[in-house]
Design an enzyme around this catalytic site. Structure first.
Site, PDB file in Angstrom:
ATOM      1  N   CYS B 236       0.829  -1.214   0.000  1.00 37.64           N
ATOM      2  CA  CYS B 236       0.000   0.000   0.000  1.00 37.64           C
ATOM      3  C   CYS B 236       0.857   1.255   0.000  1.00 37.64           C
ATOM      4  O   CYS B 236       0.854   2.034  -0.946  1.00 37.64           O
ATOM      5  CB  CYS B 236      -0.875   0.053   1.252  1.00 37.64           C
ATOM      6  SG  CYS B 236      -2.095  -1.236   1.355  1.00 37.64           S
ATOM      7  N   GLU B 238       4.217   1.392   1.902  1.00 38.28           N
ATOM      8  CA  GLU B 238       5.438   1.160   2.656  1.00 38.28           C
ATOM      9  C   GLU B 238       6.671   1.400   1.793  1.00 38.28           C
ATOM     10  O   GLU B 238       6.917   0.655   0.855  1.00 38.28           O
ATOM     11  CB  GLU B 238       5.453  -0.276   3.183  1.00 38.28           C
ATOM     12  CG  GLU B 238       4.219  -0.665   3.988  1.00 38.28           C
ATOM     13  CD  GLU B 238       3.110  -1.313   3.166  1.00 38.28           C
ATOM     14  OE1 GLU B 238       2.540  -0.603   2.290  1.00 38.28           O
ATOM     15  OE2 GLU B 238       2.817  -2.486   3.367  1.00 38.28           O
TER      16      GLU B 238
END
Lengths: 322, 593
Positions: B236, B238
């Site tokens: 997502c 990171e």
């Protein structure tokens, strides 16, 4: 306004207090249809016109007002208990809403303060220029990034000329773009002194025929049209706004007369067509006022386009929806 | 001896991959032999040639590079059941091949190859356990491709491929891969506009990432400047540098709202009827807001500790039982150290657990401070009693909590400061731990879709949330509480410390199509993004879709099978989502003006 200012400031309702203050009924952030870029719209309360189609009835009176939103009411009865004026009573039949006796109400705000569900609200707050600047400054980076700024609307912003002037001057001094959305109904000398601090004017032409204008808005259009001509001579950029009300001001002859008038001006950026909508109707109920324009339907997109085709063909820069 | 086994295993695995590619070559040859159409025959022979060449030998043309990428990506997916296997900076590492093929391949053909690659990526899926299907609703694979940003020297890295990858998302209109754009001080206007344009299509992509926050965040975690500049996104939100990192970015989700519940219940969990946390004081003993915060902090310390120890046990088990030899062979310095990724072979090692429900924790504490201590309209024990009954017979109190306490997300410092502190307490605790691979724990604040099942196990909370209902997603305000417009939301969220949360934060914003109409609308979208980033934001993504459409889709899913929405860090088909998550997405305040 941020959450707290909008909901939690009950202490100064209806209190003018010391110094120069303006009566505002809303501050809207991320306004993107009123003067370019991302803007903060400040709505001043009180208006000299009474347009039949007005979508902000809460903006008309020059004083704070109380509104009741039926849907939000959870029927806890707290307002009945706390009203010191005995101005609130329960409707007669079971399940009926509360009724506010607006004659008796002193606008003390106790009911709104205790209405946790937010069904009763006081519309209108007195704010000073520094208070207002604090709210405006919070979005400064958005104005800079998008070419936006601050727009004063209403009600009629010029109906509080001293406050408006002071606020505009301060905003301009801080390098933020200023706009006003006005009916242009005010003495020219006052208008001129306000315009010294205005970068863009958004002004309405509601009807070109004086008699019709009086019938629809309660006032003559002579001063309005004179003022708009004078702004043109000053060279301040103007957007002309035409609220398009089916069957009221969208006849060929009125649209043509409007176009002819606009074409004589030298500083018009665009003619913005604002199609009539009925979103304001529920607000009348909340204020216990009957809606003056019953029976008029919102125009379809096709109807609007059909009506303004001639205007486009004349080569005017038209935008629909502001 | 262990090292020797590991190194041998990487050789076996790599030989297997070459054999795997050759099987594709054989099949293409077989099809070519039977093919009558001359054009198709030539295509098949070219495919056979390429599959025999890569990935055994280095690619030389663009098509060879794409094929080589695909084999490697596919095999990594086959090697383990993990998700978030992310292609990262495809526009950077494939650019030399694009440049080399410029004379022999038209841009139209390049675009076609990229579009086809998008289709291939959509063909991948994995079987998940039931909990995972709830926390990662909509079958996402979290394959993140990122474009733009700066290069290792700090210069703008935008190139033709950056734009073509955005175009591939627009052309295919599918939910995978996750597509992201890196934004920095000197991002090319053409890339920004293209990204805004694709964003406006309502597919929920691309996600915008801020180099100005993320590069310093990675530097603070010990990356070199060149490596930090070279980051991509895993899953997502990171960030990490590809080919050098074992980030274990999805190490855990942590339920911050549950900590609020346990703080008010002296560590006792009603749901399991167990004393699960430390006794930090009954509400009757809490005489000031500081007492509440002290108890919250102690509960947080305890549960973050539990989580990190549990993570480390799993980490050790991964190393002992399920090392990944092929993946390890692709990451520096596994070969050099003779260690798998799972045993600490990578140059950079992290564990990243996510806090979920920042807005709920913040708003709950704010309501307590405002109403129980500042204004004293309700005592803390009285409030607890109401929460215990899930607001039954006390709707007026719930309304008071909702309407009479400031809320995070409205640029109101009172609420925002408490939300920031409630998040910082979590982050500070996570920062204290180290993992068995020799790396550090780093906190993130994003939920995937875990905010929905997490809400399911939390009693009523002082933010006015009823028992069992979803938590707020990511660092976004609670849906419906951000009533002051997107600029205020963005200002509020920017007050969080987005550098310490180097495992990523996630802000979802929903716009009505009217708000982003025309070129001016695109400029406004960019202005919101840019202001958030100048104020220190980390990531933002937009759902451009009106509520009516979503309502219709819920009613008649069969007519909206192709409707793609952003969930949180990834997109999914709306109709494939659980009803509770659909409701949650619809309740995220729609910013229309």
């Amino acid at each position: 306004m941020n959450w707290r200012e909008k909901v939690l400031d009950f202490d100064n309702i209806g209190d003018r207090g010391e110094g120069l203050k303006g009566l505002i009924f809303d501050v809207q952030k991320f306004a993107i249809h009123d003067g370019g870029g991302i803007r903060t719209n400040v709505f001043l309360k009180g208006c000299p016109l009474q347009c039949l189609w007005c979508s902000n009835p809460e903006s008309l009176a020059y004083k704070p007002e109380i509104t009741f939103v039926t849907n939000n009411c959870i029927g806890c009865g707290k307002c009945l208990e706390v009203c010191p004026a005995g101005a609130i009573h329960q409707g007669e039949t079971a399940g009926e809403d509360i009724i506010i006796d607006r004659e008796r109400c002193t606008l003390c705000g106790q009911c709104a303060k205790h209405c946790y569900a937010g069904a009763i609200n006081i519309i209108g707050r007195y704010v000073s220029v520094p208070d207002l600047m604090q709210i405006i400054e919070r979005d400064r980076k958005f104005y800079e990034q998008s070419g936006g700024g601050v727009t004063f609307s209403g009600g009629e912003p010029t109906a509080q000329p001293e406050f408006l002037k002071a606020a505009l001057a301060e905003i301009q001094k801080r390098g933020i773009h200023t706009a006003i959305e006005t009916s242009s109904l005010l003495p020219w000398d006052v208008y001129a002194s306000i315009l010294e601090h205005v970068d863009l004017v958004l002004t309405d032409i509601k009807h070109m025929d004086d008699a019709e204008h009086k019938r629809l808005t309660g006032v003559s259009n002579q001063l309005i049209l004179d003022n708009i001509r004078k702004i043109s001579r000053l060279g301040i950029p103007v957007k002309i706004r035409l609220p398009l009300i089916p069957g009221i001001n969208d006849s060929d002859s009125n649209l043509e007369a409007t176009a002819e008038f606009v074409e004589q001006l030298s500083n018009v950026q665009s003619l913005d067509i604002l199609p009539y909508h009925r979103l304001g109707e529920m607000k009348y109920r909340q204020l216990d006022i009957s809606y003056p324009l019953k029976g008029v339907e919102s125009p379809t997109v096709e109807h609007v386009e059909e009506r303004i085709r001639a205007l486009r063909e004349r080569g005017l820069n038209i935008s629909v929806g502001g | 001896m262990k090292s020797l086994h590991f190194l041998e295993s990487t050789i076996i695995a790599n030989k297997a991959v070459i054999a795997f590619a050759n099987r594709y070559a054989d099949e293409a040859d077989r099809l070519a032999a039977a093919e009558k159409d001359a054009t198709r025959k030539a295509e098949l022979l070219e495919i056979a040639r390429i599959c025999r060449k890569v990935p055994a030998q280095p690619a030389e043309t663009f098509q060879e590079a794409v094929q080589s990428f695909w084999f490697i990506h596919l095999v990594i997916q086959l090697e383990s059941n993990g998700h978030s296997i992310s292609p990262m900076r495809f526009d950077q590492y494939c650019y030399p091949f694009y440049a080399a093929s410029k004379d022999s391949m038209s841009d139209g053909k390049v675009q076609e190859l990229l579009d086809l690659m998008w289709l291939k990526l959509n063909g991948l899926n994995k079987v998940r356990d039931e909990n995972s299907t709830m926390a990662f609703a909509g079958y996402p694979m979290f394959m993140n491709i990122i474009v733009g940003g700066v290069d290792r020297e700090g210069k703008d890295a935008t190139n033709e491929l950056s734009l073509m990858l955005l175009q591939a998302a627009a052309n295919t209109k599918l939910y995978a891969p996750s597509l992201s754009v890196r934004i920095h001080e000197g991002t090319a206007d053409v890339l920004y506009m293209k990204a805004a344009e694709v964003s406006r299509m309502g597919l929920g992509v691309p996600a915008f990432f801020n180099d100005r926050t993320i590069i310093p965040a990675l530097l603070s975690r010990g990356l070199t400047l060149e490596d930090a500049r070279d980051y991509g996104i895993i899953g997502c939100v990171e960030p990490q540098v590809g080919g050098k990192t074992e980030g274990w970015h999805d190490a855990a989700f942590f339920n911050m709202a549950k900590v609020i519940e346990l703080t008010l219940n002296n560590g006792y969990d009603k749901r399991t009827a167990m004393q699960v946390g430390p006794q930090t004081g009954a509400v009757t003993e809490m005489k000031s807001f500081d007492d509440v915060m002290a108890a919250y902090t102690k509960q947080m310390e305890y549960f973050v500790g539990l989580m990190c120890h549990a993570d480390n046990m799993v980490d050790l088990a991964h190393g002992q039982n399920v090392p990944l030899p092929f993946l390890s062979s692709l990451v520096e310095d596994c070969i050099g150290r003779g260690k798998s990724l799972q045993e600490g072979g990578a140059i950079y090692n992290f564990s990243g657990p996510q806090g979920v429900g920042v807005a709920n924790a913040g708003d709950a504490l704010t309501a307590i401070k405002k109403l129980c201590f500042d204004e004293k309209v309700i005592s803390l024990p009285e409030l607890k009693e109401v929460l215990d009954k899930d607001f039954e017979g006390a709707e007026n109190i719930r309304q008071m909590l909702v309407n009479r306490a400031p809320k995070y997300g409205n640029d109101d410092d009172y609420a925002d400061e408490i939300a920031v502190e409630s998040a910082n307490i979590y982050c500070r605790e996570v920062n204290k731990y180290r993992n068995p691979r020799g790396g550090q724990f780093q906190p993130g604040l994003y939920p995937a879709s875990a905010n929905v099942p997490f809400g399911g196990v939390v009693e009523a909370t002082p933010d006015g949330r009823k028992k069992g209902t979803p938590l707020a997603d990511g660092v976004s305000p609670i849906g419906g509480f951000d009533i002051s417009g997107p600029t205020a939301t963005v200002n509020s969220v920017a007050k969080l410390d987005h550098e310490v949360t180097s495992n990523g934060t996630l802000l979802n914003q929903k716009f009505h199509p009217n708000a982003v109409k025309g070129e001016e609308g695109l400029r406004n979208l960019i202005a919101v993004t840019e202001t958030y980033f100048k104020n220190g934001g980390f990531h933002v993504q937009y759902n451009v879709i009106d509520r009516k459409t979503l309502e219709k889709a819920q009613e008649k899913p069969e007519e909206f099978a192709s409707l793609v929405v952003r969930v949180a860090g990834y997109s999914a088909f709306f109709t494939a989502l659980d009803k509770s998550l659909q409701d949650d997405i619809m309740s995220r305040t729609e910013q229309v003006f």
